[in-house]
Design a protein around this motif. Structure first.
Motif, PDB file in Angstrom:
ATOM      1  N   GLN A  12     124.952  62.179  57.591  1.00 39.32           N
ATOM      2  CA  GLN A  12     126.201  61.531  58.016  1.00 39.32           C
ATOM      3  C   GLN A  12     127.115  62.575  58.638  1.00 39.32           C
ATOM      4  O   GLN A  12     127.315  63.648  58.071  1.00 39.32           O
TER       5      GLN A  12
ATOM      6  N   TYR B 249     115.477  53.064  55.660  1.00 42.34           N
ATOM      7  CA  TYR B 249     116.120  53.985  56.622  1.00 42.34           C
ATOM      8  C   TYR B 249     116.889  55.038  55.822  1.00 42.34           C
ATOM      9  O   TYR B 249     118.087  55.233  56.002  1.00 42.34           O
TER      10      TYR B 249
ATOM     11  N   GLU C 252     111.473  55.993  55.137  1.00 40.74           N
ATOM     12  CA  GLU C 252     112.045  56.697  56.288  1.00 40.74           C
ATOM     13  C   GLU C 252     110.919  57.041  57.271  1.00 40.74           C
ATOM     14  O   GLU C 252     109.821  57.414  56.869  1.00 40.74           O
ATOM     15  N   LEU C 253     111.246  56.902  58.566  1.00 39.60           N
ATOM     16  CA  LEU C 253     110.246  57.095  59.617  1.00 39.60           C
ATOM     17  C   LEU C 253     109.934  58.575  59.897  1.00 39.60           C
ATOM     18  O   LEU C 253     108.797  58.945  60.150  1.00 39.60           O
ATOM     19  N   GLU C 254     110.963  59.426  59.884  1.00 40.62           N
ATOM     20  CA  GLU C 254     110.787  60.820  60.328  1.00 40.62           C
ATOM     21  C   GLU C 254     110.267  61.707  59.196  1.00 40.62           C
ATOM     22  O   GLU C 254     110.904  61.811  58.133  1.00 40.62           O
TER      23      GLU C 254
ATOM     24  N   PHE D 231     118.493  63.864  59.649  1.00 42.02           N
ATOM     25  CA  PHE D 231     119.684  63.034  59.807  1.00 42.02           C
ATOM     26  C   PHE D 231     120.642  63.329  58.660  1.00 42.02           C
ATOM     27  O   PHE D 231     120.234  63.431  57.512  1.00 42.02           O
TER      28      PHE D 231
ATOM     29  N   ASP E 264     120.317  50.943  55.947  1.00 44.31           N
ATOM     30  CA  ASP E 264     121.270  51.745  56.737  1.00 44.31           C
ATOM     31  C   ASP E 264     120.576  52.088  58.057  1.00 44.31           C
ATOM     32  O   ASP E 264     120.195  53.245  58.290  1.00 44.31           O
TER      33      ASP E 264
ATOM     34  N   ASP F  37     107.395  53.170  58.954  1.00 47.13           N
ATOM     35  CA  ASP F  37     108.334  52.216  59.543  1.00 47.13           C
ATOM     36  C   ASP F  37     108.855  51.268  58.450  1.00 47.13           C
ATOM     37  O   ASP F  37     108.065  50.741  57.656  1.00 47.13           O
ATOM     38  N   ALA F  38     110.166  51.059  58.439  1.00 44.26           N
ATOM     39  CA  ALA F  38     110.785  50.271  57.364  1.00 44.26           C
ATOM     40  C   ALA F  38     110.143  48.892  57.253  1.00 44.26           C
ATOM     41  O   ALA F  38     109.805  48.458  56.144  1.00 44.26           O
TER      42      ALA F  38
ATOM     43  N   ASN G 102     112.671  64.272  57.658  1.00 41.94           N
ATOM     44  CA  ASN G 102     113.649  63.672  56.727  1.00 41.94           C
ATOM     45  C   ASN G 102     113.006  63.412  55.363  1.00 41.94           C
ATOM     46  O   ASN G 102     113.612  63.676  54.322  1.00 41.94           O
TER      47      ASN G 102
HETATM   48  C1  LIG Z   1     121.786  55.781  60.105  1.00 38.61           C
HETATM   49  S1  LIG Z   1     120.505  56.807  59.503  1.00 38.61           S
HETATM   50  C2  LIG Z   1     120.702  56.567  57.780  1.00 38.61           C
HETATM   51  C3  LIG Z   1     120.270  57.692  56.887  1.00 38.61           C
HETATM   52  C4  LIG Z   1     120.720  57.674  55.430  1.00 38.61           C
HETATM   53  N1  LIG Z   1     120.858  56.373  54.864  1.00 38.61           N
HETATM   54  C5  LIG Z   1     121.984  58.483  55.228  1.00 38.61           C
HETATM   55  O1  LIG Z   1     123.008  57.917  54.842  1.00 38.61           O
HETATM   56  O2  LIG Z   1     121.959  59.694  55.442  1.00 38.61           O
HETATM   57  C6  LIG Z   1     119.095  55.932  59.958  1.00 38.61           C
HETATM   58  C7  LIG Z   1     117.783  56.551  59.572  1.00 38.61           C
HETATM   59  O3  LIG Z   1     116.731  55.628  59.911  1.00 38.61           O
HETATM   60  C8  LIG Z   1     115.588  56.350  60.332  1.00 38.61           C
HETATM   61  N2  LIG Z   1     114.762  55.390  61.082  1.00 38.61           N
HETATM   62  C9  LIG Z   1     114.860  55.027  62.384  1.00 38.61           C
HETATM   63  N3  LIG Z   1     113.968  54.069  62.679  1.00 38.61           N
HETATM   64  C10 LIG Z   1     113.283  53.799  61.531  1.00 38.61           C
HETATM   65  C11 LIG Z   1     112.236  52.887  61.189  1.00 38.61           C
HETATM   66  N4  LIG Z   1     111.711  52.060  62.092  1.00 38.61           N
HETATM   67  N5  LIG Z   1     111.785  52.871  59.917  1.00 38.61           N
HETATM   68  C12 LIG Z   1     112.298  53.712  58.978  1.00 38.61           C
HETATM   69  N6  LIG Z   1     113.295  54.602  59.244  1.00 38.61           N
HETATM   70  C13 LIG Z   1     113.777  54.648  60.501  1.00 38.61           C
HETATM   71  C14 LIG Z   1     116.174  57.508  61.117  1.00 38.61           C
HETATM   72  O4  LIG Z   1     115.249  58.587  61.184  1.00 38.61           O
HETATM   73  C15 LIG Z   1     117.427  57.844  60.289  1.00 38.61           C
HETATM   74  O5  LIG Z   1     117.135  58.815  59.316  1.00 38.61           O
END
Ligand SMILES: C[S@@+](CC[C@H](N)C(=O)[O-])C[C@H]1O[C@@H](n2cnc3c(N)ncnc32)[C@H](O)[C@@H]1O
Length: 388
Positions: free
Chosen positions: A227, A254, A275-277, A225, A320, A302-303, A280
């Protein structure tokens, strides 16, 4: 919730009225068939007015919106679908059809040139498109990414199955020689889901490109991921940093590849990113290393699940989340912890409004601002700071 639904209806209606009343000849020849920029026929100041109205309806006060640094070609990523032999964007109102992209004013010029070249190659080589209904075929997507700092390009093929190895290798060579593409990757989607994701199978040349934001280098790997409007993200991140206090412990939920965590680490005592992935998290750890940032740690998971056990350790929580926003149980957990400050970065004002209602029993809004990461589209990014 009723209030948010009402605001959604009002803004939808107002958007349609603005386009009907003030709509000009759109700049793009694909305007009628493409879903990407429904506001392109409005002047930029009118688009901002519409987004200001949205925030006013949702939050019942006037909120400033920071304009995008670039009006066109601000996006660093595009997904091209390969459907019925046509490589292009999905058609408006016809989800399973694509149209060839002659131009797109949101992305770097090189994307359309590469798409035209690939279209001819796929036709010559007789590549079958992936059929999302019958679950048959081969090539489903081509994803292109770009670094503004390096002016470098990445091209990812997303296929079902691993045939045409020799042909894809030849194409990768031409992409590198003719278009200067620095990173070409092959991703295999092993599921039937219609998504441009899967398992990284092969890379030619580098398997990442590098972007720089506020002096920090970020390695962007094929499926990481990042921006999509980095020039305007820089502005939001600068504002965010003002609210990170010195010598405090910060959680960044996240966190993606660590874009915010690494910046916050400049001021905080320690930052823990969750972070989940896997991809990343790996890139985030690598990014900490290349920037020589030591007071940061990244955890995979998972967050909510991770944070519920370690939440007590932090003075500030940055969130985020994806478009759906935060779950009620995560907000409840943060409310109960007594965390001093919550910094919320949101890409969806509707889920943000819902989440802020849940936070309101424990926090007051200290700062709220919009940032137009997505000109010509109805989307908007927001930064909110909550304090006890
Ligand atoms: C909007 S992005 C924000 C990324 C980062 N803050 C940035 O500015 O580049 C959301 C992120 O949340 C991660 N994500 C989605 N579901 C999640 C979960 N349940 N727990 C942790 N991370 C998660 C996604 O993989 C993604 O990288």
């Amino acid at each position: 919730m009723e209030h948010i639904k009402w605001a959604k209806r009002q803004i939808h209606w107002l958007g349609e009225y603005y386009c009907y009343r003030y709509g000009k000849e759109p700049k793009c020849r694909h305007f009628e068939e493409c879903n990407s920029c429904p506001l392109l026929n409005l002047t930029y100041s009118r688009q901002i007015k519409l987004k200001e109205k949205l925030l006013e309806l949702l939050f019942e006060k006037k909120i400033e919106i920071v304009k995008s640094k670039l009006l066109y070609r601000y996006r660093n990523k595009a997904e091209f679908s390969f459907i019925d032999g046509v490589l292009g964007f999905r058609k408006k109102n016809e989800k399973y059809k694509s149209f060839p992209v002659k131009e797109c004013f949101l992305v770097p010029k090189i994307f359309a040139s590469i798409a035209r070249f690939l279209q001819d190659e796929f036709y010559k080589l007789g590549f079958e498109s992936w059929d999302v209904i019958k679950h048959k075929g081969f090539l489903a997507y081509v994803v292109m990414r770009y670094s503004f700092a390096e002016k470098s390009t990445m091209v990812n093929f997303v296929t079902h199955g691993k045939k045409h190895k020799k042909e894809l290798s030849e194409i990768a060579k031409v992409l590198n020689k003719k278009f200067g593409v620095e990173s070409v990757n092959w991703i295999v989607n092993e599921s039937y889901r219609d998504e441009a994701r899967g398992v990284l199978y092969k890379s030619w040349y580098n398997f990442y490109i590098t972007e720089i934001l506020n002096g920090i280098k970020y390695k962007i790997t094929p499926q990481a991921f990042f921006q999509t409007n980095p020039k305007t993200a820089e502005l939001l991140f600068k504002d965010l940093l003002k609210f990170v206090d010195k010598n405090k412990d910060v959680a960044d939920l996240y966190c993606g590849i660590g874009a915010i965590s690494l910046l916050a680490a400049k001021k905080a005592k320690k930052v823990v990113g969750i972070e989940l992935e896997k991809e990343n998290v790996k890139a985030a750890k690598e990014n900490a290393k290349i920037n020589k940032i030591k007071n940061v740690e990244f955890l995979e998971g998972d967050a909510y699940k991770m944070f519920k056990d370690i939440g007590e350790e932090f003075d500030t929580v940055i969130v985020d989340p994806p478009r759906a926003g935060l779950s009620k149980k995560l907000v409840k957990r943060i409310n109960n912890l007594g965390t001093e400050k919550v910094i919320y970065v949101s890409c969806n004002p509707f889920s943000l409004a819902q989440n802020l209602e849940w936070f309101s029993s424990a926090y007051n809004i200290k700062f709220i601002k919009g940032y137009d990461f997505y000109p010509h589209t109805p989307h908007l990014e927001c930064l909110v700071v909550l304090e006890k």
